[in-house]
Design a protein around this motif. Structure first.
Motif, short mmCIF file in Angstrom:
data_model
loop_
_atom_site.label_atom_id
_atom_site.label_comp_id
_atom_site.label_asym_id
_atom_site.label_seq_id
_atom_site.Cartn_x
_atom_site.Cartn_y
_atom_site.Cartn_z
N UNK C 47 7.24 -3.32 6.86
CA UNK C 47 5.79 -3.29 7.12
C UNK C 47 5.03 -2.95 5.85
N UNK C 48 3.73 -3.24 5.85
CA UNK C 48 2.92 -2.95 4.66
C UNK C 48 2.81 -1.45 4.43
N UNK C 214 0.89 -8.65 2.10
CA UNK C 214 0.11 -7.53 1.58
C UNK C 214 -0.87 -7.98 0.50
N UNK C 215 -1.39 -9.20 0.67
CA UNK C 215 -2.39 -9.73 -0.27
C UNK C 215 -1.90 -9.78 -1.71
N UNK C 216 -0.60 -9.94 -1.89
CA UNK C 216 -0.06 -10.09 -3.23
C UNK C 216 0.39 -8.77 -3.84
N UNK C 217 0.08 -7.67 -3.18
CA UNK C 217 0.41 -6.36 -3.71
C UNK C 217 1.85 -5.98 -3.34
N UNK C 271 0.65 -11.92 8.15
CA UNK C 271 -0.28 -11.47 7.11
C UNK C 271 -0.92 -10.13 7.48
N UNK C 272 -1.04 -9.30 6.47
CA UNK C 272 -1.63 -7.96 6.58
C UNK C 272 -0.73 -6.97 7.31
N UNK C 273 0.42 -7.38 7.77
CA UNK C 273 1.24 -6.46 8.56
C UNK C 273 2.69 -6.31 8.11
N UNK C 274 3.39 -7.43 8.05
CA UNK C 274 4.83 -7.25 7.81
C UNK C 274 5.49 -8.53 7.30
#
Lengths: 308, 308, 308, 308
Positions: C47-48, C214-217, C271-274
């Motif tokens: 997960x993020x 995680x948006x590239x992070x 996206x944004x989660x895992x």
């Protein structure tokens, strides 16, 4: 050492190829074709001197199918300028099954040659434009050439073909979408299927196609049906495109211009000498009569004839 | 009315087709070919009696390119059983440009015929397996057939072809992926490009290919190079597949077995009578010499020769 | 009603799909892949927030194969302008098997997308141009992302792939013939096969690809690996082209961006989660892990996640 | 930083993309489409809370064309089991132009997905089998969804389409030849062209398609039109196949499920949030509205929405 052509030789050849029966497949896409007896086998040779030699079931009529594509081209050649024909249909072998749409789409609706379905449909479309009664006219021509006033279409086969015409309808509509089809699709399909449903015997076919061995001259008329040059052109097209996707193999093995039909018939030409018709319903993987091709191969060797 | 074949007739024909120069396109995929003078024009005819007629630039050597594909097939026919050859390469026209990979992939790496690049590469692969020095052997054969001990490869053209060999390398690797290529790709490509880079004149080509008009018999040897049947087979393959995607048109117009090269050369055969070579570098859309084809068409008409 | 994500849920899901083992086919085009145990089954979710959940063989390393294509694209995105990349490779699904040359020839050597072999080879060609040690650089990146300094190529698999590289060599040479391949074919193939031969576990894959959720992070760096927009772009390409010729089916059933490899691994992104990684070696007809896809489908339903 | 959605934002976006008008091409295969004013530009957004935002020509009706393909699939999903639909049409992107027959023939008459012409024709064929009045039923559905009792087919466009229907007739007949078309070709084509000839405004489209952003629930009914799972499935199909051969590019740039029509309309979905309709008649090379796509790309960025 080449031998003399006579009935006895033809019988010998049929005996030699008869064991091949059972190794091919009778066309079964319509019931009327599927029910033909698989062990029919006939051959007829007509010489430019007017002699006729036959063996086996040479007098029995069968559905000539795509052999009629040569006749429609001949009719068109008499009614159109050379350039008019060849701007609508090509002269090249297709390298594809006879009813494929792939190439037709890539090549913008111009069929590769007049002996695949698409090409023959274009030719029939042209005939529909210039002839008032294209089916009647075809009958008149073959009755004269074969010297048989009772030659006729097999209405049951024509009907059956029409009922299974989806693929050919797709081909016609695709050509229409490219602007290469002028008349009503159903009308032209009906003509096309009638031509395919002509019933003729080997003897009648050999007589009918003798003009291709005789520089366009028929035995019945003073006037040639087509010019010597047109005769050579048709023979050339038969060599490169007359046997579906098996033209190369046929030229390699038999060495004569030929045209086959899925009814199991093949006509072959020895220019300046003779026309030959064979019939055996089982087909090879390319859709050509299996035993028929073998008979032609042996005949060519025995009489020492080849265009090569 | 057919006329007599002589040097004067050939000169007349060249005069007739010379105005076509300017309407075609010299092959320019490698610099060494692109720099050829576009207005070269030559013709040579060799009869089975050993007479040689010529006109124009008939003595000037040029790159025979794909004409060599016939010679490699002849070499293979002498070293492999018939079935061994045809299980690896087909006999059918391709209906495609000469260097396409589409069909080759769909047909599982078996090339359609020995006269497209893929097919010739398979044949060269076979020669590499059975010959210890395939390039040297080819030279010996053509030097004998042409009766010219100084015939040679143009090393500059071979090198230039190799430097632009990406497409042919792709073809070879694709066949390898299907298990239809045994030897090292680069070695076979090198042989293939050397064969293409043979330099011969029309006169030499006509002499070299006379055996195809003479049932396999050369003028120089007691033993025939190939059998009469193999001769007919090669002529058959040339008719159906010898002119890239223009075989149908060539048969229709010229009516002889032929094989062309992108160097602008064409050889054509009148079985039992003569071999003909023409050369004019500009090509038509199918990659065949434009004026060369026209010259053959006129010659066929003037002397009244056609296999059809 | 969506449930909570935990190890127990993942174990439940694996139990549910395990019966599918036996219905697929382990990739066998090289021995090194064929000998993998067919009943391996693992899953890992990262997960993020940095939580990691696993079940089954989630810690066992396997050959990631085409999953590496996403990583090479990421490397290229950091070294080339957007336009430089997309002029050499497209963004559209291929509608074809992953290693076909047909479309590549018709479209002039420009591969449809970076996730088919041709496209990935172009990307590797680009990396070869800009990186001094492309293999070493890839290792550094995945070691950091997975936080595992001992990640390595399986030299035996890379060697085996190279020995069976004829098809990929054909693809590379075909692109070279169209001017869309700059470096030495063998060098680039060697890099490509090494990337494919990376061995990673599900747990390592999930961690490695978390940046796409995680948006590239990444979790390890202050600086993002790629921008949020590039992240969205890669996820978009995975949805339309990430699953060979089964992308539509995968989107329909699973509803997440995903990329599979013939080793039986799949990574998928919420996206944004895992990020999620599954592994089960048997493949379906499209070349995607059969039980792996099923596990993702169930997981998506159970936790109520879908991008649609 | 995402901004608030309101009419003003939409107007800003239209101003930004208006300069693109002139760079595309209005569909001109039938006169009725060709005569549309090229500078029409409208946008409408409908949220799951029932808010409607609009700008430009959002109230002007145009021919929705292929956008109707989503509606016919929705109708079919309500009348057929899932498996019944997908055994007749696939779920994969085509990698081909929208009206090609090549792939359809190679894949035995099973269209790749329901959003290319062939697939939509199969769906219409299915509707013809199960609905007594398929055209009337479609009207009832869209009138309810759009809350506009006067929505109607443009009879002139339907007629014009039918008169230019050769390509679609070829597609239908080809599928019939493979047994994947049950009803009369002309009847189904007529229904298909009427669906294409539906005239709706952006505002009406946004309202109509809101259920795809709302788990299948419409604003007008208690009962959902389709299930949440079916909603996700349709959105998935739109992402992979909704934009002809430009689905990859659209996902990459816009990041939403979308479906376009050659009338210049596009609908796009932000799941759980909103439906968007844009209209600008000029098309890009893939057949999607050029300025319309650009407007969606900007909108997605400004409001910070993407499924990726």
């Amino acid at each position: 050492m080449p031998v003399q052509l006579d009935n006895h030789l033809l019988e010998e050849i049929l005996a030699q190829v008869r064991p091949l029966i059972g190794q091919g497949q009778v066309a079964d896409y319509i019931p009327a074709l599927a029910e033909v007896q698989a062990d029919k086998l006939g051959i007829a040779v007509c010489t430019v001197d007017g002699d006729l030699f036959t063996a086996g079931d040479a007098q029995e009529r069968f559905s000539i199918q795509s052999i009629s594509k040569v006749l429609s081209l001949v009719l068109a050649m008499g009614r159109y300028e050379e350039a008019e024909i060849w701007q609508r249909v090509g002269k090249e072998p297709s390298g594809q099954p006879f009813n494929s749409l792939v190439q037709l789409e890539l090549e913008q609706g111009k069929p590769r040659n007049p002996f695949i379905n698409a090409g023959a449909l274009v030719v029939c479309d042209m005939l529909q434009t210039r002839l008032s009664a294209p089916r009647q006219r075809m009958l008149e021509v073959v009755r004269q050439l074969a010297d048989q006033p009772d030659l006729a279409y097999d209405a049951r086969i024509a009907k059956s073909e029409f009922e299974h015409s989806a693929r050919n309808a797709a081909i016609a509509w695709l050509m229409k979408s490219f602007g290469n089809f002028d008349n009503d699709v159903i009308t032209v399909l009906q003509n096309y299927f009638h031509y395919c449903a002509l019933k003729m015997s080997c003897a009648e076919l050999a007589k009918t196609f003798l003009f291709l061995a005789n520089q366009g001259q028929t035995l019945q008329h003073d006037e040639p049906l087509i010019t010597p040059q047109q005769t050579r052109q048709i023979n050339a097209l038969m060599v490169t495109s007359g046997m579906y996707d098996g033209a190369g193999e046929f030229a390699y093995r038999v060495g004569m211009p030929g045209k086959s039909g899925v009814g199991g018939g093949i006509i072959a030409i020895v220019p300046h000498e003779m026309s030959i018709a064979v019939w055996c319903p089982e087909l090879d993987a390319s859709g050509n009569s299996l035993a028929g091709t073998a008979a032609l191969e042996i005949l060519a060797k025995r009489i020492g004839r080849s265009i090569f």
